[in-house]
Design a protein around this motif. Structure first.
Motif, PDB file in Angstrom:
ATOM      1  N   ASN A  82       0.834  -1.204   0.000  1.00 13.22           N
ATOM      2  CA  ASN A  82       0.000   0.000   0.000  1.00 13.22           C
ATOM      3  C   ASN A  82       0.868   1.253   0.000  1.00 13.22           C
ATOM      4  O   ASN A  82       1.684   1.444   0.903  1.00 13.22           O
ATOM      5  N   ARG A  83       0.647   2.080  -1.016  1.00 11.50           N
ATOM      6  CA  ARG A  83       1.349   3.340  -1.131  1.00 11.50           C
ATOM      7  C   ARG A  83       0.390   4.368  -1.728  1.00 11.50           C
ATOM      8  O   ARG A  83       0.500   4.752  -2.885  1.00 11.50           O
ATOM      9  N   PRO A  84      -0.579   4.824  -0.920  1.00 13.35           N
ATOM     10  CA  PRO A  84      -1.546   5.809  -1.425  1.00 13.35           C
ATOM     11  C   PRO A  84      -0.903   7.189  -1.571  1.00 13.35           C
ATOM     12  O   PRO A  84       0.115   7.489  -0.946  1.00 13.35           O
ATOM     13  N   GLU A  85      -1.532   8.001  -2.383  1.00 10.50           N
ATOM     14  CA  GLU A  85      -1.064   9.371  -2.619  1.00 10.50           C
ATOM     15  C   GLU A  85      -2.148  10.358  -2.192  1.00 10.50           C
ATOM     16  O   GLU A  85      -3.072  10.636  -2.939  1.00 10.50           O
ATOM     17  N   PRO A  86      -2.077  10.883  -0.970  1.00  7.04           N
ATOM     18  CA  PRO A  86      -3.069  11.877  -0.555  1.00  7.04           C
ATOM     19  C   PRO A  86      -2.865  13.190  -1.305  1.00  7.04           C
ATOM     20  O   PRO A  86      -1.804  13.440  -1.879  1.00  7.04           O
ATOM     21  N   ASP A  87      -3.894  14.014  -1.282  1.00  5.94           N
ATOM     22  CA  ASP A  87      -3.788  15.329  -1.925  1.00  5.94           C
ATOM     23  C   ASP A  87      -2.772  16.202  -1.214  1.00  5.94           C
ATOM     24  O   ASP A  87      -2.070  16.986  -1.852  1.00  5.94           O
ATOM     25  N   LEU A  88      -2.685  16.053   0.099  1.00  6.20           N
ATOM     26  CA  LEU A  88      -1.814  16.910   0.898  1.00  6.20           C
ATOM     27  C   LEU A  88      -1.411  16.137   2.147  1.00  6.20           C
ATOM     28  O   LEU A  88      -2.179  15.312   2.639  1.00  6.20           O
ATOM     29  N   LEU A  89      -0.214  16.419   2.641  1.00  2.00           N
ATOM     30  CA  LEU A  89       0.174  15.842   3.922  1.00  2.00           C
ATOM     31  C   LEU A  89       1.090  16.810   4.648  1.00  2.00           C
ATOM     32  O   LEU A  89       1.727  17.667   4.031  1.00  2.00           O
ATOM     33  N   VAL A  90       1.098  16.674   5.958  1.00  6.18           N
ATOM     34  CA  VAL A  90       1.989  17.455   6.807  1.00  6.18           C
ATOM     35  C   VAL A  90       2.907  16.458   7.489  1.00  6.18           C
ATOM     36  O   VAL A  90       2.454  15.454   8.036  1.00  6.18           O
ATOM     37  N   THR A  91       4.212  16.745   7.426  1.00  7.26           N
ATOM     38  CA  THR A  91       5.215  15.830   7.949  1.00  7.26           C
ATOM     39  C   THR A  91       6.212  16.576   8.823  1.00  7.26           C
ATOM     40  O   THR A  91       6.320  17.798   8.744  1.00  7.26           O
ATOM     41  N   ARG A  92       6.913  15.829   9.642  1.00  7.57           N
ATOM     42  CA  ARG A  92       8.006  16.395  10.449  1.00  7.57           C
ATOM     43  C   ARG A  92       9.361  16.085   9.811  1.00  7.57           C
ATOM     44  O   ARG A  92      10.392  16.372  10.384  1.00  7.57           O
ATOM     45  N   THR A  93       9.357  15.479   8.642  1.00  6.18           N
ATOM     46  CA  THR A  93      10.590  15.115   7.955  1.00  6.18           C
ATOM     47  C   THR A  93      11.116  16.319   7.181  1.00  6.18           C
ATOM     48  O   THR A  93      10.362  16.949   6.446  1.00  6.18           O
ATOM     49  N   PRO A  94      12.401  16.642   7.318  1.00 10.21           N
ATOM     50  CA  PRO A  94      12.954  17.777   6.573  1.00 10.21           C
ATOM     51  C   PRO A  94      12.818  17.589   5.061  1.00 10.21           C
ATOM     52  O   PRO A  94      12.820  16.472   4.556  1.00 10.21           O
ATOM     53  N   TYR A  95      12.713  18.690   4.362  1.00 11.03           N
ATOM     54  CA  TYR A  95      12.591  18.689   2.912  1.00 11.03           C
ATOM     55  C   TYR A  95      13.772  17.971   2.270  1.00 11.03           C
ATOM     56  O   TYR A  95      14.923  18.195   2.626  1.00 11.03           O
ATOM     57  N   ASP A  96      13.476  17.096   1.322  1.00 14.30           N
ATOM     58  CA  ASP A  96      14.481  16.387   0.539  1.00 14.30           C
ATOM     59  C   ASP A  96      13.990  16.404  -0.904  1.00 14.30           C
ATOM     60  O   ASP A  96      12.967  15.781  -1.213  1.00 14.30           O
ATOM     61  N   PRO A  97      14.676  17.106  -1.809  1.00 12.74           N
ATOM     62  CA  PRO A  97      14.186  17.238  -3.184  1.00 12.74           C
ATOM     63  C   PRO A  97      14.098  15.915  -3.938  1.00 12.74           C
ATOM     64  O   PRO A  97      13.389  15.827  -4.947  1.00 12.74           O
ATOM     65  N   ASP A  98      14.794  14.877  -3.484  1.00 13.05           N
ATOM     66  CA  ASP A  98      14.781  13.588  -4.176  1.00 13.05           C
ATOM     67  C   ASP A  98      13.804  12.582  -3.582  1.00 13.05           C
ATOM     68  O   ASP A  98      13.683  11.460  -4.082  1.00 13.05           O
ATOM     69  N   ARG A  99      13.110  12.962  -2.531  1.00 14.72           N
ATOM     70  CA  ARG A  99      12.166  12.046  -1.870  1.00 14.72           C
ATOM     71  C   ARG A  99      11.007  11.714  -2.812  1.00 14.72           C
ATOM     72  O   ARG A  99      10.508  12.563  -3.521  1.00 14.72           O
ATOM     73  N   THR A 100      10.572  10.447  -2.789  1.00 13.16           N
ATOM     74  CA  THR A 100       9.407  10.030  -3.579  1.00 13.16           C
ATOM     75  C   THR A 100       8.272   9.496  -2.701  1.00 13.16           C
ATOM     76  O   THR A 100       7.171   9.276  -3.202  1.00 13.16           O
ATOM     77  N   TRP A 101       8.525   9.265  -1.419  1.00 10.94           N
ATOM     78  CA  TRP A 101       7.490   8.773  -0.507  1.00 10.94           C
ATOM     79  C   TRP A 101       7.886   9.091   0.936  1.00 10.94           C
ATOM     80  O   TRP A 101       9.019   9.424   1.219  1.00 10.94           O
ATOM     81  N   PHE A 102       6.883   8.972   1.810  1.00 13.25           N
ATOM     82  CA  PHE A 102       7.086   9.165   3.246  1.00 13.25           C
ATOM     83  C   PHE A 102       6.693   7.899   3.984  1.00 13.25           C
ATOM     84  O   PHE A 102       5.821   7.151   3.540  1.00 13.25           O
ATOM     85  N   ALA A 103       7.306   7.672   5.134  1.00 10.42           N
ATOM     86  CA  ALA A 103       6.895   6.600   6.035  1.00 10.42           C
ATOM     87  C   ALA A 103       5.752   7.134   6.901  1.00 10.42           C
ATOM     88  O   ALA A 103       5.721   8.326   7.217  1.00 10.42           O
ATOM     89  N   PRO A 104       4.799   6.289   7.297  1.00 14.86           N
ATOM     90  CA  PRO A 104       3.662   6.782   8.080  1.00 14.86           C
ATOM     91  C   PRO A 104       4.067   7.430   9.403  1.00 14.86           C
ATOM     92  O   PRO A 104       3.428   8.380   9.847  1.00 14.86           O
ATOM     93  N   GLU A 105       5.144   6.952  10.034  1.00 19.45           N
ATOM     94  CA  GLU A 105       5.560   7.545  11.311  1.00 19.45           C
ATOM     95  C   GLU A 105       6.084   8.969  11.155  1.00 19.45           C
ATOM     96  O   GLU A 105       6.230   9.685  12.143  1.00 19.45           O
ATOM     97  N   ASP A 106       6.355   9.399   9.934  1.00 15.60           N
ATOM     98  CA  ASP A 106       6.809  10.771   9.676  1.00 15.60           C
ATOM     99  C   ASP A 106       5.665  11.719   9.343  1.00 15.60           C
ATOM    100  O   ASP A 106       5.873  12.917   9.192  1.00 15.60           O
ATOM    101  N   VAL A 107       4.462  11.182   9.181  1.00 14.41           N
ATOM    102  CA  VAL A 107       3.309  11.981   8.736  1.00 14.41           C
ATOM    103  C   VAL A 107       2.420  12.317   9.927  1.00 14.41           C
ATOM    104  O   VAL A 107       2.044  11.445  10.700  1.00 14.41           O
TER     105      VAL A 107
END
Length: 193
Positions: A82-107
C-alpha cells in the motif's frame, strides 16, 4: 481490445509492491498502490478540486511552524502493498528534493479532497489504512454546493481507528497537529469570504 502496455503488467505473480512505483516512469501522474493493485486517476480532475488543494497548500504553508513541512501529492508507504497518494500531507521530515514517498511515522496529517471517482477510497479504505498505519490526523474534504466541508478525524491509539473530531463549514480552528485557522470560504472561487 487494445493490448496492455508492458509497464502495466505486474512484475511478479503476487502483483505490485510499494517499491515498484519508483520504477514506473510511464505510469500516469497520481498512480497509487492499494492492496497490491495500481490505481490511477483516470477521469479529469475538476477545477474545484485543484484550486482547493492549491489554496489549502498555500494557506497551511503560511501557518506551519518550524519543524513541519507541507507536501502535495506525495505517496505514503504504509506497508509493502500500500502506497496511497493523498492530496496533501503534513510531515516532520525535513525537505528532501529527491524524496518520492514518506513513512507513516513521519506523517502528522493527511488530507484527501473527495472526487466522485475517489469517494469510496477516501471515505472508507484510506480512512482505515491511514489509521492502522498510525497517522495521527486525517481530514476528508467534501464539496457541499461548491463550498468545502472538512471532516476531521483523530487517531484513537488504543484501537488504532479514527474518532470523528468535528465537521467544519466556513471556518476551521484546530490545535493539532499545530495551531491551524482556516477561512474555508476563501479556499475556493466564489467563496463567501
Amino acid at each position: 481490445m487494445t493490448a496492455l502496455p508492458d509497464w502495466m503488467r505486474p512484475p511478479r505473480r503476487e502483483g505490485w509492491f510499494a517499491e515498484d512505483l519508483d520504477r514506473l516512469p510511464e505510469a500516469p501522474r497520481h498512480t497509487e498502490l492499494i492492496d497490491g493493485a495500481l490505481v490511477f486517476m483516470m477521469s479529469p480532475q475538476r477545477s474545484w478540486h485543484g484550486r482547493l488543494v492549491t489554496a489549502l497548500t498555500t494557506t497551511l504553508m503560511n501557518q506551519v511552524p518550524d519543524g513541519f513541512e507541507v507536501e502535495r501529492e506525495m505517496t505514503i508507504r504504509l506497508d509493502d502493498r500500500n502506497r496511497p497518494e493523498p492530496d496533501l500531507l503534513v510531515t516532520r521530515t525535513p525537505y528532501d528534493p529527491d524524496r518520492t514517498w514518506f513513512a507513516p511515522e513521519d506523517v502528522e496529517l493527511v488530507v484527501e479532497v473527495v472526487s466522485p471517482e475517489s469517494a469510496h477510497r477516501d471515505r472508507t479504505v484510506k480512512l482505515q489504512k491511514y489509521a492502522r498505519a498510525g497517522i495521527p490526523h486525517y481530514w476528508c474534504i467534501e464539496d457541499e454546493g461548491g463550498a468545502p466541508v472538512v471532516h476531521v478525524y483523530e487517531l484513537d491509539v488504543p484501537t488504532m481507528a479514527y474518532a470523528p473530531a468535528g465537521i467544519f463549514r466556513h471556518a476551521l480552528q484546530r490545535p493539532v497537529p499545530f495551531g491551524i485557522g482556516l477561512d474555508l470560504d476563501k479556499l475556493t472561487p466564489g467563496g463567501k469570504g
